[in-house]
Design an enzyme around this catalytic site. Structure first.
Site, short mmCIF file in Angstrom:
data_model
loop_
_atom_site.label_atom_id
_atom_site.label_comp_id
_atom_site.label_asym_id
_atom_site.label_seq_id
_atom_site.Cartn_x
_atom_site.Cartn_y
_atom_site.Cartn_z
N TYR A 83 1.03 -12.10 10.24
CA TYR A 83 2.05 -11.05 10.35
C TYR A 83 3.42 -11.66 10.70
O TYR A 83 4.47 -11.11 10.38
CB TYR A 83 1.61 -9.99 11.38
CG TYR A 83 2.25 -8.64 11.15
CD1 TYR A 83 2.04 -7.93 9.97
CD2 TYR A 83 3.06 -8.05 12.12
CE1 TYR A 83 2.62 -6.69 9.75
CE2 TYR A 83 3.64 -6.80 11.92
CZ TYR A 83 3.41 -6.13 10.74
OH TYR A 83 3.98 -4.89 10.53
N LYS A 127 8.97 -6.06 14.20
CA LYS A 127 8.41 -4.84 14.81
C LYS A 127 8.66 -4.81 16.33
O LYS A 127 8.86 -3.74 16.90
CB LYS A 127 6.90 -4.73 14.52
CG LYS A 127 6.56 -4.46 13.06
CD LYS A 127 7.22 -3.22 12.51
CE LYS A 127 6.67 -2.83 11.15
NZ LYS A 127 7.50 -1.81 10.47
P1 NDP Z 1 5.35 0.75 1.18
O1 NDP Z 1 5.51 -0.50 0.38
O2 NDP Z 1 4.74 1.90 0.50
O3 NDP Z 1 6.73 1.20 1.82
C1 NDP Z 1 7.72 0.30 2.22
C2 NDP Z 1 9.03 0.89 1.79
O4 NDP Z 1 10.14 0.12 2.26
C3 NDP Z 1 9.14 0.95 0.28
O5 NDP Z 1 9.51 2.25 -0.11
C4 NDP Z 1 10.25 -0.05 0.01
O6 NDP Z 1 10.93 0.21 -1.20
C5 NDP Z 1 11.10 0.17 1.24
N1 NDP Z 1 12.14 -0.84 1.38
C6 NDP Z 1 12.02 -2.19 1.38
N2 NDP Z 1 13.24 -2.75 1.48
C7 NDP Z 1 14.15 -1.73 1.56
C8 NDP Z 1 15.56 -1.65 1.66
N3 NDP Z 1 16.33 -2.74 1.70
N4 NDP Z 1 16.14 -0.44 1.70
C9 NDP Z 1 15.41 0.68 1.62
N5 NDP Z 1 14.08 0.69 1.51
C10 NDP Z 1 13.45 -0.51 1.48
O7 NDP Z 1 4.50 0.32 2.47
P2 NDP Z 1 4.03 1.09 3.79
O8 NDP Z 1 3.91 2.53 3.55
O9 NDP Z 1 2.87 0.32 4.26
O10 NDP Z 1 5.22 0.81 4.81
C11 NDP Z 1 5.96 1.81 5.49
C12 NDP Z 1 6.18 1.42 6.93
O11 NDP Z 1 4.94 1.47 7.62
C13 NDP Z 1 6.74 0.00 7.14
O12 NDP Z 1 7.64 0.02 8.22
C14 NDP Z 1 5.48 -0.76 7.53
O13 NDP Z 1 5.77 -1.94 8.27
C15 NDP Z 1 4.80 0.29 8.37
N6 NDP Z 1 3.37 0.05 8.66
C16 NDP Z 1 2.50 -0.18 7.63
C17 NDP Z 1 1.17 -0.41 7.90
C18 NDP Z 1 0.20 -0.70 6.81
O14 NDP Z 1 -0.87 -1.24 7.08
N7 NDP Z 1 0.48 -0.35 5.56
C19 NDP Z 1 0.65 -0.41 9.29
C20 NDP Z 1 1.66 -0.11 10.29
C21 NDP Z 1 2.97 0.09 9.96
P3 NDP Z 1 10.38 -0.46 -2.59
O15 NDP Z 1 8.91 -0.46 -2.58
O16 NDP Z 1 10.96 0.40 -3.64
O17 NDP Z 1 10.85 -1.87 -2.56
#
Ligand code: NDP
Length: 259
Positions: free
Chosen positions: A159, A166
């Site tokens: 990570y 985070k």
């Molecule tokens: P996703 O990939 O579905 O979502 C991540 C999002 O961040 C995407 O929509 C991506 O856009 C966007 N993003 C990245 N860079 C930028 C930027 N510069 N400006 C605007 N948007 C941006 O993954 P998750 O749903 O997993 O992630 C969502 C949140 O949940 C994150 O903060 C993640 O760390 C957190 N999280 C996730 C876990 C997991 O196991 N999945 C566990 C705990 C927390 P695009 O894809 O179009 O690049």
């Protein structure tokens, strides 16, 4: 009762139907909120089409806006559009993060400076910038919710840089909650267990992490996007009117286990 009727909610971070933000947006919609959705723009407009096709029919967002959080001008124009269309904002969902591959595997000490700062910028600073832009629009109070992970408080293999991002994000929650509390704007984080998404697939060994949770967590399973969405809807509702500055774990209980 959980009722978000009359609330304007801006949701960031929907990439596809596996995104945690997609689960959150569905639950906010179900509770009656009026939605706005942002997407990360790309040159060919592919992300825009993908997100629009996903959300348009079921959620009928009244705002659909490009917002790359690395670009101050895009953040400003997003919230300007919110002001023009809605007048006030009640809910901001910050559900995005990014780290280059070389920050998500191998030796932590090998992370390049550029990878480190880009990850901190997108994944942690963006909450500060978006909260600053949301603050003048939350004229009747509000709720800001971000997404974090256990790797921000404990060492989770691979990570790496995202763990530091985070940790910064969780501290942002506390500083922002302290600043915005007098305005009745609450700021909280949800620490979700591992879920297969586009972002998590970039973390080395994510499937092993999920299988580990299925073995160790009290509930012997991982959580779903909709379960995280339910918690977000709760935190955004009047049912959570006394909660701010907190990190709420939605992880099947994994984080309580010592062995
Ligand atoms: P996703 O990939 O579905 O979502 C991540 C999002 O961040 C995407 O929509 C991506 O856009 C966007 N993003 C990245 N860079 C930028 C930027 N510069 N400006 C605007 N948007 C941006 O993954 P998750 O749903 O997993 O992630 C969502 C949140 O949940 C994150 O903060 C993640 O760390 C957190 N999280 C996730 C876990 C997991 O196991 N999945 C566990 C705990 C927390 P695009 O894809 O179009 O690049």
């Amino acid at each position: 009762m959980l009722d978000l009727t009359g609330k304007n909610a801006l949701v960031t971070g929907i990439a596809n139907n596996r995104s945690i933000a997609w689960g959150i947006a569905q639950q906010l919609h179900k509770a009656g909120a009026n939605l706005g959705v942002t997407y990360l723009p790309d040159e060919k407009g592919r992300f825009e089409k993908k997100v629009r096709d996903l959300v348009e029919e079921p959620l009928k967002p009244s705002l659909f806006l490009p917002c790359d959080v690395q670009d101050d001008a895009q953040i400003q124009s997003t919230f300007e559009s919110v002001r023009e269309k809605w007048g006030k904002l009640d809910i901001l969902i910050h559900c995005l993060a990014f780290a280059d591959k070389d920050g998500l595997s191998g030796d932590f000490s090998g992370a390049p400076r550029s990878t480190f700062s880009k990850s901190l910028d997108i994944s942690a600073y963006s909450l500060v910038a978006m909260s600053a832009a949301a603050k003048p629009l939350m004229t009747e109070g509000g709720s800001i919710v971000t997404l974090t992970y256990l790797g921000g408080v404990r060492v989770i293999p691979n990570y790496n840089v995202m763990g530091v991002a985070k940790a910064a994000l969780e501290m942002n929650v506390r500083y922002l909650a302290s600043e915005l509390g007098p305005l009745n704007i609450r700021v909280n984080g949800i620490s979700a267990g591992p879920i297969r998404t586009l972002a998590s697939s970039a973390v080395g060994g994510i499937l092993d992490m999920i299988h580990h949770v299925e073995k160790i967590a009290p509930m012997q399973r991982t959580v779903t996007q909709l379960e995280v969405g339910n918690t977000a809807a709760f935190l955004c509702s009047d049912l959570a009117s006394g909660i701010t500055g907190q990190i709420l774990y939605v992880d099947s209980g994994y984080s309580i286990m010592g062995m």
